[in-house]
Design a protein around this motif. Structure first.
Motif, PDB file in Angstrom:
ATOM      1  N   LEU A  72     -21.016 -27.627  28.525  1.00 20.55           N
ATOM      2  CA  LEU A  72     -20.477 -28.778  27.801  1.00 20.55           C
ATOM      3  C   LEU A  72     -19.233 -28.388  27.004  1.00 20.55           C
ATOM      4  N   ILE A  73     -19.198 -27.173  26.471  1.00 14.03           N
ATOM      5  CA  ILE A  73     -17.998 -26.689  25.773  1.00 14.03           C
ATOM      6  C   ILE A  73     -16.833 -26.585  26.754  1.00 14.03           C
ATOM      7  N   LEU A  74     -17.102 -26.036  27.938  1.00 18.33           N
ATOM      8  CA  LEU A  74     -16.051 -25.950  28.958  1.00 18.33           C
ATOM      9  C   LEU A  74     -15.592 -27.347  29.374  1.00 18.33           C
ATOM     10  N   ASP A  75     -16.527 -28.282  29.452  1.00 14.40           N
ATOM     11  CA  ASP A  75     -16.185 -29.668  29.789  1.00 14.40           C
ATOM     12  C   ASP A  75     -15.290 -30.271  28.706  1.00 14.40           C
ATOM     13  N   ALA A  76     -15.594 -29.974  27.445  1.00 15.09           N
ATOM     14  CA  ALA A  76     -14.762 -30.467  26.341  1.00 15.09           C
ATOM     15  C   ALA A  76     -13.365 -29.866  26.406  1.00 15.09           C
ATOM     16  N   ALA A  77     -13.285 -28.583  26.725  1.00 12.47           N
ATOM     17  CA  ALA A  77     -11.986 -27.921  26.855  1.00 12.47           C
ATOM     18  C   ALA A  77     -11.191 -28.506  28.014  1.00 12.47           C
ATOM     19  N   ALA A 129     -11.473 -31.592  29.206  1.00 18.86           N
ATOM     20  CA  ALA A 129     -11.026 -32.934  28.827  1.00 18.86           C
ATOM     21  C   ALA A 129      -9.834 -32.871  27.882  1.00 18.86           C
ATOM     22  N   ARG A 130      -9.822 -31.864  27.014  1.00 16.71           N
ATOM     23  CA  ARG A 130      -8.721 -31.728  26.056  1.00 16.71           C
ATOM     24  C   ARG A 130      -7.496 -31.086  26.700  1.00 16.71           C
ATOM     25  N   GLY A 131      -7.709 -30.276  27.722  1.00 14.71           N
ATOM     26  CA  GLY A 131      -6.602 -29.567  28.351  1.00 14.71           C
ATOM     27  C   GLY A 131      -6.102 -28.423  27.504  1.00 14.71           C
ATOM     28  N   GLY A 132      -6.996 -27.835  26.718  1.00 12.79           N
ATOM     29  CA  GLY A 132      -6.598 -26.727  25.853  1.00 12.79           C
ATOM     30  C   GLY A 132      -7.808 -26.123  25.177  1.00 12.79           C
ATOM     31  N   TRP A 133      -7.536 -25.194  24.277  1.00 12.75           N
ATOM     32  CA  TRP A 133      -8.589 -24.509  23.528  1.00 12.75           C
ATOM     33  C   TRP A 133      -9.189 -25.485  22.523  1.00 12.75           C
TER      34      TRP A 133
END
Length: 507
Positions: free
Chosen positions: A238-243, A245-249
């Motif tokens: 889910l953290i990778l999914d959030a990253a 979606a944001r296109g960044g760290w």
């Protein structure tokens, strides 16, 4: 003057959880990211400690705990020196190491700094260093460490020994020999520190078996994997999914809110099962911050009179204020809690604005109390209107015993939602906030000898001692993000190719 009993020693301490609500959220996020804590800052420590255990066992170690502790402390002090020389962060003792390097001569002797002698300038005061204070319990959770019958922590025969071997293979036999010798000698030169730089946390090679092992352990692909490991794997995905979606760290706040609302495009079954658990945690943290804002209001009422306030006086002031502010407060003409919460659209409420307002040191306490009451009603309606969220709340949070949580507070509101808002909130504040704080503070005094009262009772009146600012909990997301970066799954532009592959494997 109000004399305290002569036989007690009053030691004022800041009460971090004055209503006893934060621990429910802590227990929930611990179950969602097991094996990582807020003080396990770098992934490679896990392999380094396993190597330390195996090396200690093979060098003719005894069952003397003091000898094991001395070995661990020297290894940590050396790791800090090597990391400081390389400009690394997230390493225990790094401040000491930077000071020591600034004053270094041709040889750095760190024997006394690694001792437990309080008269020395030690790299860390904790008896067993960051190993005992932070990493050991999490490595047990991951199946990397256990304890032998003599009380000495040892790497496990399967995963622990594999981690030790892979760390040694990654740095090579020459550095293994040098590292072992420098820990034993407790003396090192600047040249030695440069040679040892491949051991630092950020030096995990992208194509190494060591990196692949860490990824497999984090994402529950190694056997034996505990049941809880799959919860960790889903959260990391889910953290990778959030990253992505944001296109960044991403920072932890962005990850929190990314997992809060159901996504437009459905996630995979495994991730969609986990996401509502994080939503339940965030709702829990919002509720405890709202309750803390009501505590801040109660304290302000107590402090408004020079000799404090009685409970009936506090209640009367709450009712009078809410009656005067009713339309502003509830944004509806109804005076009943059920009508208020049913008219709220919980999926469009400005949660982040309320969050920032309540956790900010700025603002008027009565305005924050109004925001808190609106937020409580919205959380109540969000749970009532969402079966998946209600299930996650029921499974993840307690509703009985001495613990208070989102679940217990919504249950209280549910039972009395046919009452007028002013009376309901006044009773809530006296029962669930004012009396609750007194009970929690008394338990801390009895069990920990900590004096955390924010007000005291004197002659049937409550007298002000200290104010309180609502504080959110910290759910291990920052270390988890760093772990993903350490093993090359996450970069400044979001998930790396390795990270995308790991995310796809979880779909």
């Amino acid at each position: 003057m109000y004399p305290l009993p002569q036989w007690t020693q009053r030691a004022d301490k800041r009460g971090l959880d004055p209503l006893g609500m934060q621990n429910s959220g802590v227990l929930l996020y611990q179950s969602l990211l097991p094996g990582i804590s807020n003080v396990t800052l770098r992934m490679r420590y896990y392999g380094y400690y396993c190597w330390l255990s195996e090396t200690y066992a093979r060098k003719g170690a005894t069952n003397d705990f003091e000898a094991w502790r001395n070995w661990v402390r020297r290894a940590e002090a050396l790791y800090a020196l090597v990391s400081a020389q390389a400009g690394e962060t997230g390493v225990g003792g790094i401040d000491w190491a930077n000071r020591r390097l600034a004053a270094a001569g041709r040889t750095i002797d760190f024997e006394m700094a690694a001792s437990t002698d309080p008269a020395q300038e030690r790299y860390l005061r904790q008896s067993l260093g960051v190993f005992g204070g932070a990493y050991y319990s999490q490595m047990v959770e991951m199946g990397l460490f256990t304890e032998n019958r003599h009380g000495i922590q040892v790497a496990t025969r399967d995963l622990g020994r594999r981690a030790a071997t892979l760390f040694a293979d990654a740095i090579g036999p020459d550095l293994v020999k040098l590292l072992r010798q420098k820990i034993t000698d407790a003396r090192v030169t600047p040249g030695d520190l440069e040679r040892l730089e491949p051991i630092i946390p950020s030096a995990i090679a992208p194509d190494s078996a060591e990196r692949l092992f860490y990824e497999a352990v984090l994402f529950a692909r190694e056997e034996p994997a505990r049941k809880s490991a799959h919860s960790r794997a889903a959260t990391l995905a889910l953290i990778l999914d959030a990253a992505s979606a944001r296109g960044g760290w991403p920072d932890p706040e962005q990850v929190r809110w990314h997992m809060f609302d159901p996504p437009e495009n459905a996630l995979s079954p495994g991730l969609e099962t986990q996401r509502p658990n994080w939503e339940a945690y965030q709702c829990q943290d919002l509720m405890q911050v709202a309750c803390a804002a009501l505590l801040a209001w109660a304290i302000a009422i107590i402090n408004s009179a020079p000799h404090g306030q009685s409970l009936p006086e506090i209640r009367a002031e709450i009712v009078a204020h809410l009656a005067a502010q009713e339309e502003y407060l509830v944004s509806a003409r109804s005076a009943y809690w059920r009508d208020i919460r049913c008219r709220i659209e919980p999926m469009t409420f400005a949660y982040q604005n309320a969050w920032r307002s309540l956790t900010s040191a700025r603002g008027v306490v009565t305005d924050k109390a109004a925001e808190a009451i609106n937020l409580m009603a919205t959380l109540h309606q969000r749970i009532a209107s969402r079966t998946d969220l209600a299930t996650a709340v029921a499974q993840g949070l307690p509703d009985r015993g001495s613990a208070h949580s989102l679940r217990t507070e919504v249950g209280w509101l549910e039972r009395r939602e046919g009452e007028a808002v002013a009376d309901l909130i006044a009773d809530y504040m006296l029962e669930r906030v004012v009396r609750r704080h007194s009970w929690v503070a008394m338990q801390k005094l009895r069990r920990q000898r900590d004096y955390t009262f924010l007000f005291e009772q004197r002659d049937a009146r409550l007298v002000y001692l200290a104010a309180y600012q609502p504080v959110a909990t910290t759910p291990r997301l920052q270390p988890a993000i760093q772990f993903l970066a350490d093993i090359h799954l996450l970069g400044e532009d979001g998930p790396t190719p390795l990270g995308l592959a790991a995310l796809e494997a979880m779909q």
